[in-house]
Design a protein around this motif. Structure first.
Motif, PDB file in Angstrom:
ATOM      1  N   VAL A 170       0.818  -1.221   0.000  1.00 49.00           N
ATOM      2  CA  VAL A 170       0.000   0.000   0.000  1.00 49.00           C
ATOM      3  C   VAL A 170       0.855   1.276   0.000  1.00 49.00           C
ATOM      4  CG1 VAL A 170      -1.918  -1.145   1.194  1.00 49.00           C
ATOM      5  CG2 VAL A 170      -0.284   0.192   2.528  1.00 49.00           C
ATOM      6  N   PHE A 171       2.149   1.129   0.242  1.00 52.30           N
ATOM      7  CA  PHE A 171       3.038   2.307   0.194  1.00 52.30           C
ATOM      8  C   PHE A 171       3.400   2.699  -1.232  1.00 52.30           C
ATOM      9  CE2 PHE A 171       4.927   1.088   4.591  1.00 52.30           C
ATOM     10  CZ  PHE A 171       3.873   1.719   5.231  1.00 52.30           C
ATOM     11  N   LEU A 172       3.158   1.794  -2.168  1.00 50.09           N
ATOM     12  CA  LEU A 172       3.534   2.040  -3.565  1.00 50.09           C
ATOM     13  C   LEU A 172       2.938   3.347  -4.086  1.00 50.09           C
ATOM     14  CD1 LEU A 172       3.331  -1.294  -5.569  1.00 50.09           C
ATOM     15  CD2 LEU A 172       5.181   0.383  -5.615  1.00 50.09           C
ATOM     16  N   GLY A 173       3.752   4.126  -4.751  1.00 54.13           N
ATOM     17  CA  GLY A 173       3.264   5.363  -5.363  1.00 54.13           C
ATOM     18  C   GLY A 173       3.252   6.544  -4.409  1.00 54.13           C
ATOM     19  N   SER A 174       3.790   6.364  -3.199  1.00 53.56           N
ATOM     20  CA  SER A 174       3.846   7.481  -2.250  1.00 53.56           C
ATOM     21  C   SER A 174       4.766   8.570  -2.788  1.00 53.56           C
ATOM     22  CB  SER A 174       4.402   7.005  -0.901  1.00 53.56           C
ATOM     23  OG  SER A 174       3.557   6.046  -0.323  1.00 53.56           O
ATOM     24  N   ASP A 175       4.329   9.828  -2.693  1.00 53.17           N
ATOM     25  CA  ASP A 175       5.237  10.914  -3.087  1.00 53.17           C
ATOM     26  C   ASP A 175       6.117  11.275  -1.892  1.00 53.17           C
ATOM     27  OD1 ASP A 175       3.602  12.394  -1.404  1.00 53.17           O
ATOM     28  OD2 ASP A 175       2.964  13.833  -2.927  1.00 53.17           O
ATOM     29  N   SER A 176       6.958  12.301  -2.036  1.00 57.33           N
ATOM     30  CA  SER A 176       7.913  12.530  -0.950  1.00 57.33           C
ATOM     31  C   SER A 176       7.238  13.031   0.324  1.00 57.33           C
ATOM     32  CB  SER A 176       9.064  13.441  -1.389  1.00 57.33           C
ATOM     33  OG  SER A 176       8.611  14.443  -2.224  1.00 57.33           O
ATOM     34  N   TYR A 177       6.089  13.699   0.192  1.00 56.89           N
ATOM     35  CA  TYR A 177       5.351  14.144   1.382  1.00 56.89           C
ATOM     36  C   TYR A 177       4.935  12.932   2.224  1.00 56.89           C
ATOM     37  CZ  TYR A 177       1.366  15.945   4.074  1.00 56.89           C
ATOM     38  OH  TYR A 177       0.488  16.252   5.089  1.00 56.89           O
ATOM     39  N   ILE A 178       4.371  11.935   1.557  1.00 60.88           N
ATOM     40  CA  ILE A 178       3.905  10.737   2.277  1.00 60.88           C
ATOM     41  C   ILE A 178       5.094   9.891   2.732  1.00 60.88           C
ATOM     42  CG2 ILE A 178       2.669   8.536   1.962  1.00 60.88           C
ATOM     43  CD1 ILE A 178       0.810  10.898   2.463  1.00 60.88           C
ATOM     44  N   THR A 179       6.124   9.798   1.896  1.00 61.07           N
ATOM     45  CA  THR A 179       7.313   9.028   2.289  1.00 61.07           C
ATOM     46  C   THR A 179       7.903   9.574   3.591  1.00 61.07           C
ATOM     47  OG1 THR A 179       7.734   8.552  -0.030  1.00 61.07           O
ATOM     48  CG2 THR A 179       9.556   8.196   1.488  1.00 61.07           C
ATOM     49  N   SER A 180       7.962  10.900   3.702  1.00 64.38           N
ATOM     50  CA  SER A 180       8.459  11.518   4.942  1.00 64.38           C
ATOM     51  C   SER A 180       7.604  11.109   6.134  1.00 64.38           C
ATOM     52  CB  SER A 180       8.403  13.044   4.854  1.00 64.38           C
ATOM     53  OG  SER A 180       9.136  13.507   3.781  1.00 64.38           O
ATOM     54  N   LYS A 181       6.311  11.122   5.932  1.00 58.33           N
ATOM     55  CA  LYS A 181       5.371  10.765   7.010  1.00 58.33           C
ATOM     56  C   LYS A 181       5.607   9.332   7.465  1.00 58.33           C
ATOM     57  CE  LYS A 181       0.927  12.822   7.587  1.00 58.33           C
ATOM     58  NZ  LYS A 181       0.916  14.197   7.252  1.00 58.33           N
ATOM     59  N   ILE A 182       5.765   8.436   6.483  1.00 59.19           N
ATOM     60  CA  ILE A 182       5.941   7.015   6.809  1.00 59.19           C
ATOM     61  C   ILE A 182       7.260   6.801   7.555  1.00 59.19           C
ATOM     62  CG2 ILE A 182       6.236   4.692   5.823  1.00 59.19           C
ATOM     63  CD1 ILE A 182       4.411   5.642   3.469  1.00 59.19           C
TER      64      ILE A 182
END
Lengths: 330, 275
Positions: B94-106
């Motif tokens: 479900v992390f696939l396609g995360s942009d850098s905003y979401i990647t930072s959050k994760i």
């Protein structure tokens, strides 16, 4: 909320950086495609700034409003003070689009702002436009410089950074922007980061005015490869440049890096040795009058972006050129 | 004085762009492409070890995090072999396609999950060679609500509750003091990097890579990946060839003949300058 806000970054000598005027130019074109949109500029500066000089520099860009946020904590860059203030003012203005120069400072504060405002950010764009839905459409090179991606954002403000010298400069008739001086108050807040010392950096390898540039990429294999290129450049009276990968690999110094990361050049003649032609690099040389590419891989993308292409080993050509030039002058 | 120092290092696996081969259609030939640790992240690891060595009287623990597919275990193993103490792979489809905003959050959530609030430093590479958005490190700092210093080239000194580093900007070198509990974004400074030794590899065999999923970190499907990301790729296309260029390609000529073609262009310029 159709306004466009530009961040007016100052250099260490407290002058507006070139990217500010370039962004203002682009913003004028974007504004024309939006209804009822105002162009605003935010500058963070210390008390003793030369506001008259800045205002006169900003006369020809159709700016509707200039906000000078003033506090002596802005004497030098501190990401905490910058962000606190910018965030608050952005929330007040509530712009549709917020553009920041892709400098070291810009690339530090833009993601801080976007993360604290929970909005999307597209970094290092090479084109900006307004789409049919009247939103920002931001295009940037991606994945090893192979593809261009046009990125849309679902959230506001729609943020983007653009490197210095990517956009050209235009001027408009003089106007009288509305000017707001805002004494910014940090109250009790104190940043935990402190600048102990600032050492001015002398940039002595300005390639922006070079007439002939010999540039090397990974095809030059190592530092010695660049020494050979430098020898040839000395004989030819040319300056040398390098790609990002070659700089990262330690073959050449970062102050001669050409491309979107690095310098943009506009030489009369640009000769690329062992450069495959990633988009980031091509963006930095597109204003050169003539481009010659030497590469032993006939499929290298640079051959689609040059005037003359030579499919051959870079070192063989360097050696031969040196020989011919020496023979000629003797 | 606190005796323990906990450092988190975030690393990313990227395609080895040094070995790009091009196909006839000018696309990257991925068939034999290696994946490597992102270069700036190697310097981030190096920085962590330098800090550990500088704090002689503290017991330092280095934990390394990577978000990506299972294949990214390769770089986590490498980090363990270098001497990192713990490794975490953050992976979930479900992390696939995360942009850098979401990647930072994760990534920030993973650091919180592992340490609660008990960490002193987070170190990231300034940018990744494949995306080069340079947003993720800064974004993690905002999500963890800690100060961030970017473009760090070297460690100057360590104090009991602060660190002094050199930051390289376009027109200045800045000597900056940052508190413990902050985030550092490190650039490539061309310093010599350490290599894992045999002992390191042997010790790393005994260390497990812990897996963290969306469920572990408390993310719902719609909060992450493509769905959760504020930005999305509307359109991706090949960079069009430059039609304003002549594109006269010479192949099969001798180096001497080719060089004469180049020199002719150089000569034309000099004639022009002389006029």
């Amino acid at each position: 909320m159709n306004d466009i806000l530009i961040f007016g970054e100052l250099s260490i000598s407290n002058k507006l950086r070139p990217c500010v005027f370039q962004l203002l130019t682009k913003a004028n074109h974007l504004k024309n495609k939006l209804n009822d949109s105002k162009l605003k500029l935010l500058v963070l500066c210390p008390n003793n700034s030369n506001f008259d000089e800045m205002n006169s520099e900003l006369k020809c860009y159709n700016i509707d409003e200039i906000i000078f946020a003033i506090n002596d904590n802005f004497k030098e860059f501190n990401s905490d003070y910058y962000c606190l203030c910018i965030k608050e003012i952005v929330q007040e203005i509530n712009p549709k689009i917020f553009l920041i120069g892709g400098t070291n400072i810009g690339r530090t504060i833009a993601p801080m702002i976007s993360n604290s405002l929970h909005t999307g950010l597209t970094a290092d764009c090479i084109e900006l436009d307004i789409n049919d839905e009247k939103n920002l459409s931001a295009t940037r090179p991606t994945f090893g410089g192979e593809l261009m991606a046009t990125i849309w954002s679902k959230t506001y403000p729609q943020m983007a950074t653009v490197r210095e010298n990517v956009f050209k400069l235009e001027k408009w008739e003089e106007n009288d922007p509305h000017i707001i001086f805002k004494d910014y108050d940090f109250q009790e807040y104190k940043s935990k980061i402190s600048l102990i010392k600032l050492i001015k950096r002398e940039i002595n390898s300005d390639l922006s005015n070079a007439r002939i540039i010999l540039s090397g990429g990974m095809g030059l294999k190592n530092k010695e490869g660049f020494t050979k290129l430098e020898n040839l450049a000395n004989i030819m009276g040319a300056q040398i440049g390098a790609t990002r990968l070659a700089v990262e690999a330690g073959f050449a110094s970062s102050n001669i890096q050409i491309g979107q990361t690095g310098q943009s050049v506009a030489a009369d003649l640009y000769i690329a040795f062992g450069i495959s032609g990633a988009i980031q690099h091509l963006c930095g040389i597109k204003n050169c009058k003539k481009i010659i590419a030497v590469n032993n891989d006939p499929n290298a993308p640079i051959f689609n972006h040059c005037d003359i292409g030579i499919v051959d080993d870079a070192f063989a050509i360097i050696k031969e050129l040196e020989k011919l030039l020496l023979l000629k002058t003797v | 004085m606190k005796q323990q120092l906990k450092i988190a290092v975030c690393i990313k696996q990227v395609p080895d762009t040094n070995q790009i081969k091009w196909t006839q259609n000018n696309t990257i030939d991925r068939t034999n492409m290696d994946s490597i640790i992102n270069l700036c992240d190697e310097y981030a690891l190096e920085m962590a070890f330098n800090i550990k060595e500088a704090y002689k009287d503290k017991q330092t623990q280095i934990s390394v995090f990577s978000m990506g597919p299972y294949k990214a275990c390769e770089i986590l193993k490498y980090a363990l072999a270098l001497g990192c103490d713990n490794a975490y792979l953050i992976t979930d489809k479900v992390f696939l396609g995360s942009d850098s905003y979401i990647t930072s959050k994760i990534l920030a959530q993973a650091i919180k999950y592992v340490f609660q609030d008990e960490f002193d430093l987070v170190i990231c590479g300034q940018f990744a060679s494949d995306g080069d958005t340079a947003q993720t490190g800064v974004g993690i700092a905002v999500n963890l609500n800690i100060p961030v210093v970017t473009y760090i080239s070297s460690l100057i000194e360590v104090n009991d509750d602060s660190i002094v580093v050199q930051q390289n900007f376009e027109d200045s070198f800045n000597i900056v003091k940052l508190p413990l509990k902050s985030l550092m974004c490190v650039i490539n400074n061309n310093c010599k990097l350490r290599n894992p030794n045999v002992l390191g590899y042997m010790l790393s065999q005994r260390k497990d890579i812990k897996i963290l999923t969306a469920n572990d970190l408390g993310f719902e499907r719609n909060q992450v990946g493509l769905q959760g990301s504020p930005t999305y790729v509307y359109n991706a296309y090949r960079y069009k060839e430059d039609n304003n260029r002549e594109k006269k390609i010479y192949s099969g000529l001798s180096s001497n003949e080719s060089s004469k073609i180049i020199l002719k262009e150089v000569q034309k310029l000099f004639d022009y300058y002389e006029d």
